[in-house]
Design an enzyme around this catalytic site. Structure first.
Site, PDB file in Angstrom:
ATOM      1  N   ASP A   7       0.681  -1.229  -0.245  1.00  0.00           N
ATOM      2  CA  ASP A   7      -0.104  -0.157   0.053  1.00  0.00           C
ATOM      3  C   ASP A   7       0.927   1.161   0.118  1.00  0.00           C
ATOM      4  O   ASP A   7       1.578   1.584   1.101  1.00  0.00           O
ATOM      5  CB  ASP A   7      -0.968  -0.094   1.444  1.00  0.00           C
ATOM      6  CG  ASP A   7      -1.811   1.231   1.337  1.00  0.00           C
ATOM      7  OD1 ASP A   7      -2.264   1.548   0.030  1.00  0.00           O
ATOM      8  OD2 ASP A   7      -2.004   1.772   2.507  1.00  0.00           O
ATOM      9  N   GLU A  67      -1.743  -1.591  -5.409  1.00  0.00           N
ATOM     10  CA  GLU A  67      -3.014  -1.230  -5.665  1.00  0.00           C
ATOM     11  C   GLU A  67      -2.799  -0.044  -6.825  1.00  0.00           C
ATOM     12  O   GLU A  67      -1.706   0.478  -6.678  1.00  0.00           O
ATOM     13  CB  GLU A  67      -3.740  -0.553  -4.623  1.00  0.00           C
ATOM     14  CG  GLU A  67      -5.098  -0.390  -4.631  1.00  0.00           C
ATOM     15  CD  GLU A  67      -5.740  -0.038  -3.529  1.00  0.00           C
ATOM     16  OE1 GLU A  67      -6.620  -0.788  -2.908  1.00  0.00           O
ATOM     17  OE2 GLU A  67      -5.321   1.176  -2.949  1.00  0.00           O
ATOM     18  N   ASP A 140      -2.326   1.204   7.034  1.00  0.00           N
ATOM     19  CA  ASP A 140      -1.575   0.666   5.680  1.00  0.00           C
ATOM     20  C   ASP A 140      -1.175  -0.579   5.750  1.00  0.00           C
ATOM     21  O   ASP A 140      -1.140  -1.104   4.606  1.00  0.00           O
ATOM     22  CB  ASP A 140      -0.408   1.881   5.675  1.00  0.00           C
ATOM     23  CG  ASP A 140      -0.663   3.310   5.812  1.00  0.00           C
ATOM     24  OD1 ASP A 140      -1.040   3.843   4.791  1.00  0.00           O
ATOM     25  OD2 ASP A 140      -0.846   3.790   6.811  1.00  0.00           O
TER      26      ASP A 140
END
Length: 164
Positions: A7, A67, A140
């Site tokens: 992340d 992502e 996170d």
């Protein structure tokens, strides 16, 4: 398969590694790389890069997932997250680790079964999926585990159809 989820962020880059064997997921390790707010931006990126390289060398993931960048209203935030994402992609490419990218909607659907899941629902599903006593912190790190779980669930299908 040992999957590393990332992340990206400049202040905090969450990471998590899961192992997926015979349909079973197991947490290997999870954490976050952090940089001080007052540190010059290029030095922050270098610190993230070095930290991620150390994690890759220590935990030896087979594959990685990041992502896809979501462009919100704050352009400056999107730019700095994009730079942190670039650092992660570089570290993974240099280590020869295949990288897969997932949209936030795909991660939510894979982990929670619902594309509209909120942050708390996602964190709880990460906890339940991995059989953890508590939700990983910081947020996170839990987000990175969700990305790794998404990839662990998705990778076998990608391989079956020659898309990996």
């Amino acid at each position: 398969m040992r999957a590393l989820g990332i992340d990206p962020g400049t202040a905090t880059m969450g990471w998590g590694i899961v192992e997926f064997n015979n349909g079973h997921l197991r947490l290997i390790d999870v954490g976050a790389l952090t940089t001080p707010a007052g540190m010059p931006h290029p030095e922050r990126l270098l610190q993230l890069y070095n930290g991620l390289r150390a994690i890759i060398e220590r935990l030896r993931p087979d594959t990685a997932a990041v992502e896809e960048l979501f462009f919100g209203k704050n352009v400056n935030t999107a730019l700095t997250v994009g730079q942190a994402r670039g650092v992660a992609l570089l570290a993974l490419a240099q280590a020869g680790i295949p990288v897969h990218e997932y949209k936030p909607l795909a991660v939510k659907q894979a982990v929670a079964g619902y594309g509209g899941a909120d942050k708390r629902q996602m964190q709880e599903m990460v906890r339940l999926t991995l059989g953890l006593a508590t939700i990983p912190r910081p947020d996170d790190a839990a987000d990175a585990l969700a990305i790794a779980i998404c990839h662990a669930y998705t990778a076998p299908t990608l391989q079956r159809f020659g898309l990996s």
